[in-house]
Enzyme design. Structure first.
Site, PDB file in Angstrom:
ATOM      1  N   ASP A 141       0.869  -1.180   0.000  1.00 40.14           N
ATOM      2  CA  ASP A 141       0.000   0.000   0.000  1.00 40.14           C
ATOM      3  C   ASP A 141       0.909   1.235   0.000  1.00 40.14           C
ATOM      4  O   ASP A 141       2.132   1.136  -0.191  1.00 40.14           O
ATOM      5  CB  ASP A 141      -1.003  -0.037   1.166  1.00 40.14           C
ATOM      6  CG  ASP A 141      -0.357   0.261   2.521  1.00 40.14           C
ATOM      7  OD1 ASP A 141       0.886   0.389   2.599  1.00 40.14           O
ATOM      8  OD2 ASP A 141      -1.110   0.367   3.515  1.00 40.14           O
TER       9      ASP A 141
ATOM     10  N   CYS B  40       3.214  -2.945   3.971  1.00 41.81           N
ATOM     11  CA  CYS B  40       2.373  -1.782   4.283  1.00 41.81           C
ATOM     12  C   CYS B  40       3.150  -0.955   5.310  1.00 41.81           C
ATOM     13  O   CYS B  40       4.359  -1.143   5.469  1.00 41.81           O
ATOM     14  CB  CYS B  40       0.976  -2.185   4.746  1.00 41.81           C
ATOM     15  SG  CYS B  40       0.868  -3.059   6.314  1.00 41.81           S
TER      16      CYS B  40
ATOM     17  N   THR C   2       3.107  -0.839   8.635  1.00 43.97           N
ATOM     18  CA  THR C   2       3.608  -1.674   9.727  1.00 43.97           C
ATOM     19  C   THR C   2       3.867  -3.114   9.306  1.00 43.97           C
ATOM     20  O   THR C   2       4.537  -3.859  10.033  1.00 43.97           O
ATOM     21  CB  THR C   2       2.576  -1.739  10.861  1.00 43.97           C
ATOM     22  OG1 THR C   2       1.361  -2.275  10.302  1.00 43.97           O
ATOM     23  CG2 THR C   2       2.312  -0.368  11.458  1.00 43.97           C
TER      24      THR C   2
ATOM     25  N   HIS D 245      11.065 -23.386   9.567  1.00 36.94           N
ATOM     26  CA  HIS D 245      10.098 -24.025  10.463  1.00 36.94           C
ATOM     27  C   HIS D 245       8.662 -23.962   9.961  1.00 36.94           C
ATOM     28  O   HIS D 245       7.887 -24.893  10.186  1.00 36.94           O
ATOM     29  CB  HIS D 245      10.128 -23.351  11.848  1.00 36.94           C
ATOM     30  CG  HIS D 245      11.392 -23.576  12.597  1.00 36.94           C
ATOM     31  ND1 HIS D 245      11.434 -23.659  13.975  1.00 36.94           N
ATOM     32  CD2 HIS D 245      12.679 -23.721  12.184  1.00 36.94           C
ATOM     33  CE1 HIS D 245      12.688 -23.857  14.370  1.00 36.94           C
ATOM     34  NE2 HIS D 245      13.463 -23.884  13.301  1.00 36.94           N
TER      35      HIS D 245
ATOM     36  N   HIS E 222       7.903 -30.227  11.856  1.00 38.18           N
ATOM     37  CA  HIS E 222       7.429 -28.957  11.305  1.00 38.18           C
ATOM     38  C   HIS E 222       6.281 -29.178  10.320  1.00 38.18           C
ATOM     39  O   HIS E 222       5.331 -28.395  10.290  1.00 38.18           O
ATOM     40  CB  HIS E 222       8.589 -28.205  10.638  1.00 38.18           C
ATOM     41  CG  HIS E 222       9.605 -27.718  11.620  1.00 38.18           C
ATOM     42  ND1 HIS E 222       9.259 -27.043  12.768  1.00 38.18           N
ATOM     43  CD2 HIS E 222      10.966 -27.825  11.646  1.00 38.18           C
ATOM     44  CE1 HIS E 222      10.357 -26.746  13.454  1.00 38.18           C
ATOM     45  NE2 HIS E 222      11.396 -27.218  12.801  1.00 38.18           N
TER      46      HIS E 222
HETATM   47  C1  RB5 Z   1      -1.718   3.099   6.402  1.00 39.26           C
HETATM   48  O1  RB5 Z   1      -1.682   4.359   6.996  1.00 39.26           O
HETATM   49  C2  RB5 Z   1      -1.403   2.028   7.429  1.00 39.26           C
HETATM   50  O2  RB5 Z   1      -2.448   1.902   8.321  1.00 39.26           O
HETATM   51  C3  RB5 Z   1      -1.114   0.720   6.742  1.00 39.26           C
HETATM   52  O3  RB5 Z   1      -0.068   0.870   5.838  1.00 39.26           O
HETATM   53  C4  RB5 Z   1      -0.702  -0.440   7.638  1.00 39.26           C
HETATM   54  O4  RB5 Z   1       0.301  -0.043   8.521  1.00 39.26           O
HETATM   55  C5  RB5 Z   1      -1.790  -1.142   8.311  1.00 39.26           C
HETATM   56  O5  RB5 Z   1      -1.602  -2.148   9.005  1.00 39.26           O
END
Ligand code: RB5
Length: 144
Positions: free
Chosen positions: A7, A64, A66, A97, A133
């Site tokens: 994203d 993304c 995070t 694993h 595993h």
């Molecule tokens: C976008 O602002 C952010 O929420 C997305 O990239 C991600 O971190 C969501 O888990």
């Protein structure tokens, strides 16, 4: 063939990943997004999950902000084992694993230097094929 999806929060880091793979001659299919304009991470997680499950791509990489939302979405697909990794040890262990078939990272969490080491480790580490595993992986999708 590696399926790529991100994203807006992962867009910049994904450009680094793409350049890195291209330099190494590793083929990839880019499922977007195509800019830093705000968008919804599930769109790209679903595309990458489907490409891996269909066999079109052997592995996937999702980014993304995070790495959390995009990995949560990918893991809703039975047969996808998406590992959120921000260190090299985890990237190696999840291949050995868990036979993880998708790597997720957070573009706001790791810098490109570490991220590319994680990518290389993920792509170059084989599953152990150890019976314990395999047994545990098979238990992931059972209800009991
Ligand atoms: C976008 O602002 C952010 O929420 C997305 O990239 C991600 O971190 C969501 O888990």
């Amino acid at each position: 063939m590696i399926a790529l999806g991100c994203d807006h929060g992962g867009y910049q880091l994904m450009q680094e990943v793409k350049m890195h793979l291209a330099k190494k001659g590793i083929l990839f299919r880019d499922f977007g997004t195509t800019s830093e304009e705000a968008t919804d991470y599930p769109i790209y997680a679903k595309k990458v999950a489907k490409a891996v499950l269909s066999g079109e791509c052997e592995k996937g990489i999702l980014i993304c902000g995070t790495g959390i939302g995009i990995s949560m979405t990918a893991n809703r697909f039975k047969g996808i084992r998406c590992a959120l990794c921000h260190d090299v040890f985890s990237a190696e262990a999840t291949r050995q694993h868990n036979d993880a078939n998708v790597l997720a990272m957070g573009g706001r969490v790791v810098g490109p230097g570490l991220a590319l080491m994680i990518v290389d480790t993920f792509l170059n580490t084989a599953f152990s094929n150890a019976p314990r595993h395999i047994q545990r992986i098979n238990q992931i999708d059972t209800e009991d």
